[in-house]
Motif scaffolding. Structure first.
Motif, PDB file in Angstrom:
ATOM      1  N   ALA A 165       1.088  -0.986  -0.032  1.00 36.94           N
ATOM      2  CA  ALA A 165      -0.018  -0.116  -0.161  1.00 36.94           C
ATOM      3  C   ALA A 165       1.005   1.281   0.129  1.00 36.94           C
ATOM      4  CB  ALA A 165      -0.703  -0.102   1.286  1.00 36.94           C
ATOM      5  N   ASP A 166       0.363   2.447  -0.497  1.00 35.70           N
ATOM      6  CA  ASP A 166       1.098   3.653  -0.579  1.00 35.70           C
ATOM      7  C   ASP A 166       1.085   3.979   0.936  1.00 35.70           C
ATOM      8  OD1 ASP A 166       1.306   3.849  -3.258  1.00 35.70           O
ATOM      9  OD2 ASP A 166      -0.666   4.855  -3.289  1.00 35.70           O
ATOM     10  N   GLY A 167       2.118   4.814   1.278  1.00 36.22           N
ATOM     11  CA  GLY A 167       2.276   5.141   2.722  1.00 36.22           C
ATOM     12  C   GLY A 167       3.400   4.725   3.281  1.00 36.22           C
ATOM     13  N   PRO A 168       3.780   4.977   4.512  1.00 35.49           N
ATOM     14  CA  PRO A 168       4.847   4.332   5.295  1.00 35.49           C
ATOM     15  C   PRO A 168       4.833   2.988   5.830  1.00 35.49           C
ATOM     16  CG  PRO A 168       3.377   5.937   6.703  1.00 35.49           C
ATOM     17  CD  PRO A 168       3.059   5.897   5.320  1.00 35.49           C
ATOM     18  N   VAL A 169       5.654   2.182   5.667  1.00 35.49           N
ATOM     19  CA  VAL A 169       5.795   0.577   5.918  1.00 35.49           C
ATOM     20  C   VAL A 169       5.653   0.453   7.521  1.00 35.49           C
ATOM     21  CG1 VAL A 169       7.075  -1.428   5.947  1.00 35.49           C
ATOM     22  CG2 VAL A 169       7.139   0.008   4.100  1.00 35.49           C
ATOM     23  N   HIS A 170       4.463  -0.327   7.993  1.00 34.83           N
ATOM     24  CA  HIS A 170       4.286  -0.485   9.292  1.00 34.83           C
ATOM     25  C   HIS A 170       5.519  -1.026  10.151  1.00 34.83           C
ATOM     26  CE1 HIS A 170       2.367  -1.660  13.167  1.00 34.83           C
ATOM     27  NE2 HIS A 170       1.327  -0.918  12.667  1.00 34.83           N
ATOM     28  N   ASP A 171       5.695  -0.545  11.237  1.00 31.61           N
ATOM     29  CA  ASP A 171       7.012  -1.183  11.854  1.00 31.61           C
ATOM     30  C   ASP A 171       7.019  -2.623  12.365  1.00 31.61           C
ATOM     31  OD1 ASP A 171       8.354   1.260  12.467  1.00 31.61           O
ATOM     32  OD2 ASP A 171       7.308   1.532  14.419  1.00 31.61           O
ATOM     33  N   GLU A 172       5.739  -3.280  12.115  1.00 28.16           N
ATOM     34  CA  GLU A 172       5.534  -4.840  12.302  1.00 28.16           C
ATOM     35  C   GLU A 172       6.042  -5.479  11.101  1.00 28.16           C
ATOM     36  OE1 GLU A 172       1.577  -5.965  13.530  1.00 28.16           O
ATOM     37  OE2 GLU A 172       2.087  -5.929  15.499  1.00 28.16           O
ATOM     38  N   VAL A 173       5.878  -5.018   9.903  1.00 27.96           N
ATOM     39  CA  VAL A 173       6.420  -5.433   8.648  1.00 27.96           C
ATOM     40  C   VAL A 173       7.962  -5.421   8.631  1.00 27.96           C
ATOM     41  CG1 VAL A 173       6.508  -5.283   6.061  1.00 27.96           C
ATOM     42  CG2 VAL A 173       4.286  -4.871   7.285  1.00 27.96           C
ATOM     43  N   LEU A 174       8.310  -4.231   9.187  1.00 26.26           N
ATOM     44  CA  LEU A 174       9.753  -4.043   9.075  1.00 26.26           C
ATOM     45  C   LEU A 174      10.594  -5.118  10.176  1.00 26.26           C
ATOM     46  CD1 LEU A 174      10.265  -0.272   9.436  1.00 26.26           C
ATOM     47  CD2 LEU A 174      10.504  -2.111   7.312  1.00 26.26           C
ATOM     48  N   SER A 175       9.707  -5.405  11.225  1.00 25.61           N
ATOM     49  CA  SER A 175      10.358  -6.426  12.150  1.00 25.61           C
ATOM     50  C   SER A 175      10.112  -7.819  11.717  1.00 25.61           C
ATOM     51  CB  SER A 175       9.558  -6.280  13.330  1.00 25.61           C
ATOM     52  OG  SER A 175       9.908  -7.215  14.433  1.00 25.61           O
ATOM     53  N   CYS A 176       9.209  -8.167  10.809  1.00 27.01           N
ATOM     54  CA  CYS A 176       9.179  -9.384  10.217  1.00 27.01           C
ATOM     55  C   CYS A 176      10.228  -9.593   9.322  1.00 27.01           C
ATOM     56  CB  CYS A 176       7.727  -9.367   9.574  1.00 27.01           C
ATOM     57  SG  CYS A 176       7.659 -11.020   8.490  1.00 27.01           S
ATOM     58  N   ILE A 177      10.551  -8.392   8.307  1.00 28.92           N
ATOM     59  CA  ILE A 177      11.712  -8.619   7.486  1.00 28.92           C
ATOM     60  C   ILE A 177      13.089  -8.905   8.155  1.00 28.92           C
ATOM     61  CG2 ILE A 177      12.953  -7.173   5.888  1.00 28.92           C
ATOM     62  CD1 ILE A 177      10.351  -5.852   4.912  1.00 28.92           C
ATOM     63  N   GLU A 178      13.052  -8.088   9.293  1.00 24.97           N
ATOM     64  CA  GLU A 178      14.429  -8.252  10.122  1.00 24.97           C
ATOM     65  C   GLU A 178      14.532  -9.557  10.600  1.00 24.97           C
ATOM     66  OE1 GLU A 178      14.741  -3.522  11.731  1.00 24.97           O
ATOM     67  OE2 GLU A 178      13.627  -5.020  12.956  1.00 24.97           O
ATOM     68  N   ARG A 179      13.536 -10.423  10.975  1.00 25.62           N
ATOM     69  CA  ARG A 179      13.614 -11.535  11.656  1.00 25.62           C
ATOM     70  C   ARG A 179      13.343 -12.799  10.650  1.00 25.62           C
ATOM     71  NH1 ARG A 179       9.148 -10.965  16.302  1.00 25.62           N
ATOM     72  NH2 ARG A 179       9.789 -12.766  16.738  1.00 25.62           N
ATOM     73  N   ILE A 180      12.808 -12.633   9.412  1.00 19.83           N
ATOM     74  CA  ILE A 180      12.767 -13.940   8.694  1.00 19.83           C
ATOM     75  C   ILE A 180      13.811 -14.596   8.279  1.00 19.83           C
ATOM     76  CG2 ILE A 180      12.623 -12.505   6.479  1.00 19.83           C
ATOM     77  CD1 ILE A 180      10.126 -14.248   5.856  1.00 19.83           C
ATOM     78  N   GLN A 181      14.997 -14.081   7.990  1.00 23.65           N
ATOM     79  CA  GLN A 181      16.196 -14.849   7.538  1.00 23.65           C
ATOM     80  C   GLN A 181      16.509 -15.759   8.714  1.00 23.65           C
ATOM     81  OE1 GLN A 181      17.821 -14.468   4.353  1.00 23.65           O
ATOM     82  NE2 GLN A 181      18.741 -16.409   4.919  1.00 23.65           N
ATOM     83  N   ALA A 182      16.454 -15.543   9.718  1.00 22.27           N
ATOM     84  CA  ALA A 182      16.819 -16.536  10.966  1.00 22.27           C
ATOM     85  C   ALA A 182      15.930 -17.740  10.862  1.00 22.27           C
ATOM     86  CB  ALA A 182      16.755 -15.654  12.023  1.00 22.27           C
ATOM     87  N   THR A 183      14.700 -17.550  10.420  1.00 24.62           N
ATOM     88  CA  THR A 183      13.690 -18.549  10.349  1.00 24.62           C
ATOM     89  C   THR A 183      13.640 -19.714   9.111  1.00 24.62           C
ATOM     90  OG1 THR A 183      11.888 -17.366   8.945  1.00 24.62           O
ATOM     91  CG2 THR A 183      11.922 -17.056  11.458  1.00 24.62           C
ATOM     92  N   MET A 184      14.381 -19.055   8.174  1.00 29.65           N
ATOM     93  CA  MET A 184      14.652 -19.830   6.947  1.00 29.65           C
ATOM     94  C   MET A 184      15.877 -20.769   6.996  1.00 29.65           C
ATOM     95  SD  MET A 184      13.318 -17.352   3.957  1.00 29.65           S
ATOM     96  CE  MET A 184      14.908 -16.306   4.043  1.00 29.65           C
ATOM     97  N   GLU A 185      17.076 -20.156   7.845  1.00 26.35           N
ATOM     98  CA  GLU A 185      18.086 -20.881   7.567  1.00 26.35           C
ATOM     99  C   GLU A 185      18.359 -22.295   8.184  1.00 26.35           C
ATOM    100  OE1 GLU A 185      20.640 -17.884   9.690  1.00 26.35           O
ATOM    101  OE2 GLU A 185      21.095 -16.480   7.897  1.00 26.35           O
TER     102      GLU A 185
END
Length: 121
Positions: A4-24
């Motif tokens: 969506a247009d507008g700022p990215v929600h902090d929860e989305v940014l948190s998910c992006i920060e944490r997702i790599q560790a879940t995949m490894e």
């Protein structure tokens, strides 16, 4: 994902920060993430993310893992999108062989359909 247009929600940014560790632990890695989409045909509604795993079993295990399920709502509460598992092809793949198999299946189906029509007469 439909961004969506507008700022990215902090929860989305948190998910992006944490997702790599879940995949490894499952051998997962990003193949495409954050790249600009250039639409050549049709329409594309948003961003594209591709993640690779050694196989479908690992991809399904990652998706079902407690670590990923914990962070999944951080994204889904704020972004619409689809997640699919697709089996890739190896370097030996040839599109002509796929076309031949599709042609054979089509022709067998046509012959079977014709045989059913003759029996019904």
């Amino acid at each position: 994902m439909d961004i969506a247009d507008g700022p990215v929600h902090d929860e989305v940014l948190s998910c992006i920060e944490r997702i790599q560790a879940t995949m490894e632990p499952y051998g997962g890695r990003f193949l495409v993430h954050g790249a600009e989409v250039e639409v050549m045909e049709g329409e594309w509604p948003g961003a594209f993310v591709a993640v690779g795993f050694p196989g479908g079993e690992e991809a399904r295990a990652w998706y079902a893992s407690p670590a990923y399920q914990e962070i999944l709502p951080l994204r889904t509460r704020h972004l619409d999108g689809d997640l699919v598992i697709v089996q890739g092809v190896g370097p030996e793949y040839g599109a002509a062989a796929t076309a031949a198999a599709m042609r054979g299946a089509r022709d067998r189906g046509a012959r079977e359909h014709g045989a059913r029509d003759r029996v019904a007469e």
